[in-house]
Design an enzyme around this catalytic site. Structure first.
Site: not given
Ligand SMILES: *Cc1c(COP(=O)(O)O)cnc(C)c1O
Length: 375
Positions: A183
């Site tokens: 992210k």
């Molecule tokens: C990465 C992501 C998630 C999940 O997040 P994690 O921290 O990997 O559990 C949920 N929704 C979207 C749109 C994502 O990109």
């Protein structure tokens, strides 16, 4: 994003970790870092409550818990997202109902959502996909008109601006963030929920800590798991948070440059730049052929992929598999909605290019040149 050069991690994060380790307190139940992170994110977003947890998926699970579906109730969501959006619906014994998306953006279409609202609908989970703002105001109006909870998944949308000057994540009843490796900012794994509602905040805090109201004693008020963030995660996340505005600004500057270089090209739908936080750089080819284009770009060294997913999540094998043991509850006889626009985006028209705050003008010019040669 898997190497030091692709992340914005440095001495500040090292110092943060050392501070926590030397303090001897690694748990957020008794430490100060996680509470400080919640305060800082709450202030940045202008949210009354920010609740830290162990991942973006955990944050989405907390948000579904806040919406409090009865078993078998329905939650309307998008087929183009991470499975972390969908799994928490099943974890609470609710049924995911997939609404189709805007073919130009891959984002949930409010008209498609409206058409699926029924007597068992409990919530809408929208995703600000790739960092672009979803139509949050329209979805909030729809949710309010039907007494539903609007959840905004902002895992890909740190500091995405909504029209009117608020951040994505503050237009719904609950917003969620992720700190996973890929992210905008990261502490490896981690998540947060945002809300202005005291009761929703209370439910989420309890669920993240085994239903334990520690102000009362060793009393478990309601079902809960352990979704707590550690002090190590929070300390790194605080150092990352200080860098977040610069990370988003750098991604915006280079993405806007690429949009400028590609403007006017035939056969490409460019992303709208307003409010976008550029987790990825998405392109749509209305005439199809995204796979072939992605292959040519990759051969030129550009990190491009077609479709984003192998299949839209309304077609995920997990929905046809048993949910618990041998039981398919709550999905017995379940037939996921067809989502033709999402299916076409994933199989033929959507292309995503990895984006990064360390891209230079030369990188962007190379991406543009490779696209011009390959189209
Ligand atoms: C990465 C992501 C998630 C999940 O997040 P994690 O921290 O990997 O559990 C949920 N929704 C979207 C749109 C994502 O990109």
């Amino acid at each position: 994003m898997a190497e030091p050069a692709g992340r914005t991690l440095g001495d500040e994060e090292v110092a943060a970790l050392e501070r926590v380790i030397r303090s001897g307190m690694l748990s957020s139940v008794w430490g100060t870092e996680t509470r400080a992170l919640e305060r800082e994110i709450g202030e940045m977003y202008g949210s009354r409550h920010a609740i830290a947890c162990s991942s973006g998926t955990a944050a989405l699970h907390l948000s579904v818990v806040a919406a409090a579906p009865d078993p078998g109730d329905e939650i309307i969501t998008t087929p183009i997202t991470d499975f972390g959006t969908v799994a928490p619906i099943l974890a609470q014994n609710a049924v995911p109902v997939f609404a189709d998306v805007d073919p130009a953006t891959g984002i949930l279409d409010p008209d498609a959502v409206a058409a699926l609202i029924g007597p068992r609908t409990k919530a809408i989970m929208a995703v600000h996909l790739f960092g672009a703002p979803a139509p949050a105001a329209e979805l909030r109006a729809l949710a309010d008109g039907h007494g539903l909870t609007l959840i905004e998944d902002c895992a890909q949308a740190w500091l995405t601006d909504l029209p009117g000057g608020r951040f994505a994540g503050t237009a719904g009843h609950v917003g969620t963030l992720s700190l996973q490796q890929w992210k905008h900012i990261t502490c490896g794994d981690g998540g947060l929920t945002l809300t202005d509602d005291d009761e929703l905040a209370r439910r989420m805090r309890l669920f993240a800590d085994k239903g334990w109201d520690r102000s009362v004693g060793r009393v478990h008020e309601s079902l809960g798991l352990n979704y707590r963030m550690t002090e190590l995660q929070a300390a790194v996340a605080r150092a990352q948070l200080a860098k977040l505005p610069g990370v988003v600004e750098a991604r915006r500057r280079t993405a806007v440059r690429l949009v400028g270089l590609l403007r006017g090209l035939d056969g490409l739908t460019l992303p709208a730049t307003e409010g976008h936080a550029w987790w990825l750089f998405p392109l749509v080819l209305p005439g199809g052929g995204a796979s072939a284009l992605a292959e040519k770009l990759r051969a030129a060294g550009i990190p491009a992929r077609a479709g984003y997913l192998n299949q839209p999540l309304n077609q995920a094998p997990a929905l046809a598999a048993p949910v618990y043991g041998t039981s398919h509850y709550p999905l017995e006889g379940y037939r996921p909605q067809a989502c033709p626009e999402a299916e076409r985006l994933v199989s033929d028209t959507l292309l995503v290019i990895d984006w990064n705050e360390h891209y230079t003008d030369e990188h962007v010019d190379a991406v543009a040149a490779a696209l011009l040669r390959s189209l």
